[in-house]
Design a protein around this motif. Structure first.
Motif, PDB file in Angstrom:
ATOM      1  N   VAL A   7       1.160  -1.290   0.115  1.00 50.88           N
ATOM      2  CA  VAL A   7      -0.135  -0.015   0.049  1.00 50.88           C
ATOM      3  C   VAL A   7       0.588   1.105  -0.243  1.00 50.88           C
ATOM      4  CG1 VAL A   7      -1.534   1.329   1.182  1.00 50.88           C
ATOM      5  CG2 VAL A   7      -1.984  -1.345   1.392  1.00 50.88           C
ATOM      6  N   ALA A   8      -0.232   2.302  -0.602  1.00 46.86           N
ATOM      7  CA  ALA A   8       1.215   3.861  -0.842  1.00 46.86           C
ATOM      8  C   ALA A   8       0.215   4.351  -0.204  1.00 46.86           C
ATOM      9  CB  ALA A   8       1.323   3.794  -2.402  1.00 46.86           C
ATOM     10  N   VAL A   9       0.779   5.048   0.871  1.00 43.70           N
ATOM     11  CA  VAL A   9       0.274   6.344   1.572  1.00 43.70           C
ATOM     12  C   VAL A   9       0.539   7.713   1.653  1.00 43.70           C
ATOM     13  CG1 VAL A   9       1.640   5.243   3.703  1.00 43.70           C
ATOM     14  CG2 VAL A   9      -0.354   6.258   4.420  1.00 43.70           C
ATOM     15  N   LEU A  10      -0.047   8.357   1.363  1.00 42.32           N
ATOM     16  CA  LEU A  10       0.126   9.815   1.262  1.00 42.32           C
ATOM     17  C   LEU A  10      -0.603  10.611   2.771  1.00 42.32           C
ATOM     18  CD1 LEU A  10      -0.582  10.344  -2.219  1.00 42.32           C
ATOM     19  CD2 LEU A  10       1.770   9.681  -1.866  1.00 42.32           C
ATOM     20  N   THR A  11       0.765  11.497   2.563  1.00 46.95           N
ATOM     21  CA  THR A  11      -0.159  12.397   4.090  1.00 46.95           C
ATOM     22  C   THR A  11       0.307  13.712   4.020  1.00 46.95           C
ATOM     23  OG1 THR A  11       2.523  12.329   5.458  1.00 46.95           O
ATOM     24  CG2 THR A  11       0.434  10.198   5.998  1.00 46.95           C
ATOM     25  N   SER A  12       0.368  14.710   3.029  1.00 49.57           N
ATOM     26  CA  SER A  12       1.322  16.169   3.212  1.00 49.57           C
ATOM     27  C   SER A  12       1.086  15.778   1.280  1.00 49.57           C
ATOM     28  CB  SER A  12       2.769  16.320   3.036  1.00 49.57           C
ATOM     29  OG  SER A  12       2.476  17.338   2.682  1.00 49.57           O
ATOM     30  N   PRO A  13       0.160  17.044   1.167  1.00 49.76           N
ATOM     31  CA  PRO A  13       0.178  17.390  -0.299  1.00 49.76           C
ATOM     32  C   PRO A  13       1.518  18.019  -1.132  1.00 49.76           C
ATOM     33  CG  PRO A  13      -1.480  18.378   1.341  1.00 49.76           C
ATOM     34  CD  PRO A  13      -0.695  18.122   1.659  1.00 49.76           C
ATOM     35  N   ASP A  14       2.367  17.988  -0.087  1.00 50.14           N
ATOM     36  CA  ASP A  14       3.609  18.051  -0.083  1.00 50.14           C
ATOM     37  C   ASP A  14       4.648  16.948  -1.630  1.00 50.14           C
ATOM     38  OD1 ASP A  14       3.918  20.644   0.950  1.00 50.14           O
ATOM     39  OD2 ASP A  14       4.957  20.103   1.982  1.00 50.14           O
ATOM     40  N   GLN A  15       3.788  15.639  -0.780  1.00 55.81           N
ATOM     41  CA  GLN A  15       3.782  14.259  -1.828  1.00 55.81           C
ATOM     42  C   GLN A  15       3.433  13.880  -2.826  1.00 55.81           C
ATOM     43  OE1 GLN A  15       2.771  12.021   1.572  1.00 55.81           O
ATOM     44  NE2 GLN A  15       4.442  11.810   2.164  1.00 55.81           N
ATOM     45  N   TYR A  16       2.371  15.141  -3.201  1.00 57.41           N
ATOM     46  CA  TYR A  16       1.486  14.034  -4.166  1.00 57.41           C
ATOM     47  C   TYR A  16       1.953  13.904  -6.031  1.00 57.41           C
ATOM     48  CZ  TYR A  16      -2.656  15.415  -1.274  1.00 57.41           C
ATOM     49  OH  TYR A  16      -3.229  15.215   0.514  1.00 57.41           O
ATOM     50  N   LYS A  17       2.487  15.712  -5.786  1.00 50.83           N
ATOM     51  CA  LYS A  17       3.655  15.257  -7.164  1.00 50.83           C
ATOM     52  C   LYS A  17       4.699  14.400  -7.574  1.00 50.83           C
ATOM     53  CE  LYS A  17       5.448  18.459 -10.397  1.00 50.83           C
ATOM     54  NZ  LYS A  17       6.933  16.908 -10.985  1.00 50.83           N
ATOM     55  N   PHE A  18       4.970  14.366  -6.124  1.00 48.44           N
ATOM     56  CA  PHE A  18       5.971  12.848  -6.263  1.00 48.44           C
ATOM     57  C   PHE A  18       5.393  11.489  -6.911  1.00 48.44           C
ATOM     58  CE2 PHE A  18       8.064  10.141  -3.746  1.00 48.44           C
ATOM     59  CZ  PHE A  18       9.610   9.214  -4.299  1.00 48.44           C
ATOM     60  N   PHE A  19       4.456  12.096  -5.858  1.00 47.93           N
ATOM     61  CA  PHE A  19       3.844  10.322  -6.414  1.00 47.93           C
ATOM     62  C   PHE A  19       3.282  10.476  -7.207  1.00 47.93           C
ATOM     63  CE2 PHE A  19      -0.040   7.915  -6.367  1.00 47.93           C
ATOM     64  CZ  PHE A  19      -0.011   6.280  -5.821  1.00 47.93           C
ATOM     65  N   LEU A  20       2.766  11.004  -8.239  1.00 48.18           N
ATOM     66  CA  LEU A  20       2.014  10.680  -9.401  1.00 48.18           C
ATOM     67  C   LEU A  20       3.024  10.467 -10.371  1.00 48.18           C
ATOM     68  CD1 LEU A  20      -1.175  13.720  -9.313  1.00 48.18           C
ATOM     69  CD2 LEU A  20      -1.278  11.370  -9.709  1.00 48.18           C
ATOM     70  N   ASP A  21       4.246  11.529 -10.639  1.00 50.06           N
ATOM     71  CA  ASP A  21       5.334  11.569 -11.227  1.00 50.06           C
ATOM     72  C   ASP A  21       5.950   9.869 -10.867  1.00 50.06           C
ATOM     73  OD1 ASP A  21       5.230  14.080 -11.980  1.00 50.06           O
ATOM     74  OD2 ASP A  21       6.974  14.183 -10.695  1.00 50.06           O
ATOM     75  N   ALA A  22       5.880   9.416  -9.830  1.00 51.74           N
ATOM     76  CA  ALA A  22       6.708   7.329  -9.733  1.00 51.74           C
ATOM     77  C   ALA A  22       5.498   6.723 -10.351  1.00 51.74           C
ATOM     78  CB  ALA A  22       6.991   7.555  -8.316  1.00 51.74           C
ATOM     79  N   LEU A  23       4.136   7.596 -10.011  1.00 53.59           N
ATOM     80  CA  LEU A  23       3.241   6.553 -11.129  1.00 53.59           C
ATOM     81  C   LEU A  23       3.357   6.288 -12.825  1.00 53.59           C
ATOM     82  CD1 LEU A  23       1.230   4.919  -9.667  1.00 53.59           C
ATOM     83  CD2 LEU A  23      -0.993   5.907 -10.250  1.00 53.59           C
ATOM     84  N   LYS A  24       3.633   7.786 -13.087  1.00 55.07           N
ATOM     85  CA  LYS A  24       3.143   7.838 -14.465  1.00 55.07           C
ATOM     86  C   LYS A  24       4.624   6.525 -14.665  1.00 55.07           C
ATOM     87  CE  LYS A  24       4.295  10.698 -17.861  1.00 55.07           C
ATOM     88  NZ  LYS A  24       4.396  12.663 -18.115  1.00 55.07           N
ATOM     89  N   ASN A  25       5.339   6.629 -14.298  1.00 57.21           N
ATOM     90  CA  ASN A  25       6.743   6.040 -14.948  1.00 57.21           C
ATOM     91  C   ASN A  25       6.703   4.561 -14.865  1.00 57.21           C
ATOM     92  OD1 ASN A  25       8.081   8.389 -15.680  1.00 57.21           O
ATOM     93  ND2 ASN A  25       9.384   8.829 -13.115  1.00 57.21           N
ATOM     94  N   ARG A  26       6.198   3.990 -13.185  1.00 58.68           N
ATOM     95  CA  ARG A  26       5.838   2.893 -13.128  1.00 58.68           C
ATOM     96  C   ARG A  26       4.004   2.752 -12.817  1.00 58.68           C
ATOM     97  NH1 ARG A  26       9.705  -0.934 -11.180  1.00 58.68           N
ATOM     98  NH2 ARG A  26       8.207  -1.608  -9.741  1.00 58.68           N
ATOM     99  N   PRO A  27       2.862   2.953 -14.058  1.00 54.36           N
ATOM    100  CA  PRO A  27       1.239   2.535 -14.024  1.00 54.36           C
ATOM    101  C   PRO A  27       1.778   1.043 -13.454  1.00 54.36           C
ATOM    102  CG  PRO A  27       2.693   2.242 -16.041  1.00 54.36           C
ATOM    103  CD  PRO A  27       3.953   2.701 -15.578  1.00 54.36           C
ATOM    104  N   ASP A  28       2.710  -0.075 -13.859  1.00 59.66           N
ATOM    105  CA  ASP A  28       2.101  -0.781 -12.885  1.00 59.66           C
ATOM    106  C   ASP A  28       2.395  -1.246 -11.649  1.00 59.66           C
ATOM    107  OD1 ASP A  28       4.770  -0.624 -13.028  1.00 59.66           O
ATOM    108  OD2 ASP A  28       4.616  -3.274 -13.076  1.00 59.66           O
ATOM    109  N   GLY A  29       2.192   0.212 -10.575  1.00 58.66           N
ATOM    110  CA  GLY A  29       2.328   0.239  -9.045  1.00 58.66           C
ATOM    111  C   GLY A  29       4.439   0.519  -8.662  1.00 58.66           C
ATOM    112  N   ILE A  30       3.805   1.204  -7.508  1.00 60.67           N
ATOM    113  CA  ILE A  30       5.397   1.722  -7.141  1.00 60.67           C
ATOM    114  C   ILE A  30       5.927   1.213  -6.621  1.00 60.67           C
ATOM    115  CG2 ILE A  30       5.612   3.248  -5.320  1.00 60.67           C
ATOM    116  CD1 ILE A  30       4.165   4.675  -7.684  1.00 60.67           C
ATOM    117  N   ASN A  31       7.616   1.452  -6.635  1.00 56.69           N
ATOM    118  CA  ASN A  31       8.246  -0.048  -6.112  1.00 56.69           C
ATOM    119  C   ASN A  31       8.302   0.801  -4.454  1.00 56.69           C
ATOM    120  OD1 ASN A  31      10.299   2.811  -5.509  1.00 56.69           O
ATOM    121  ND2 ASN A  31      11.278   2.632  -7.540  1.00 56.69           N
TER     122      ASN A  31
END
Length: 213
Positions: free
Chosen positions: A156-180
């Motif tokens: 499970v990926a857990v996000l607790t701050s808006p500061d993480q959102y762009k980082f998370f979406l960029d990571a998901l864009k690079n790995r649409p099959d799942g976050i490493n």
């Protein structure tokens, strides 16, 4: 309510993966939710004011009460404390016993948890804050979901701050099959830091009010 069917996250496309969103700070919420839903196909599940914001923006969202089949009670003190929420977050993917429990209970896994907490520290900066108001701003369900997701960061990926959102979406864009794994571990660390700081703020305020500090 329809029966929820278990599925393997980000692998089987028979059912969409689930993102659970419940935030006090709604900065950046809509772009994140829209990307999760429209770009990556997540089903959005949300509670209270978060669900209202998503619905008003035209995003498809299932209220937590509909998802669990249990209404909010005690004036909103109990919303997300339910096996369909915490079973979905805490289940070990691929564990036969966990898989059997999910199937028997009709629980789907939850792959992304986006939660930030009631603004306790901000509330008690008001010198005129009442004891009752401060106590009602102690979040219970939020930290429980955050800690559950952080514990099960293997899945499970857990996000607790808006500061993480762009980082998370960029990571998901690079790995649409799942976050490493490394990213999920980092997010879990930040989640535990978030809840630890929250508890310190509460204990410090209570101690100050009771004259022990």
């Amino acid at each position: 309510m329809r029966r929820l069917t278990h599925r393997k996250p980000l692998v089987s496309h028979l059912m969409p993966p689930i993102a659970l969103l419940s935030v006090s700070n709604k900065q950046g919420l809509l772009p994140l939710a829209e990307a999760l839903n429209t770009t990556y196909g997540f089903q959005l599940v949300s509670s209270g004011g978060t669900a209202k914001v998503l619905k008003e923006a035209g995003l498809p969202v299932m209220p937590v009460a509909d998802y669990t089949g249990a209404p909010e009670i005690l004036g909103g003190r109990v919303k997300t404390l339910h096996p369909r929420i915490h079973g979905g977050i805490l289940a070990k993917r691929g564990d036969p016993n966990h898989e059997a429990d999910l199937a028997q209970q009709g629980i789907s896994t939850i792959d992304v948890v986006v939660v930030n907490l009631y603004p306790f520290a901000e509330t008690v900066t008001n010198k005129n804050v009442t004891w009752e108001n401060a106590i009602e701003n102690i979040d219970i369900g939020g930290p429980t979901m955050v800690r559950a997701a952080a514990k099960n960061h293997a899945h499970v990926a857990v996000l607790t701050s808006p500061d993480q959102y762009k980082f998370f979406l960029d990571a998901l864009k690079n790995r649409p099959d799942g976050i490493n794994t490394e990213i999920r571990q980092q997010l879990a660390l930040e989640a535990f830091e978030h809840t630890a700081a929250y508890d310190v703020a509460i204990s410090h305020w209570l101690g100050t009010q009771m004259g022990s500090k």
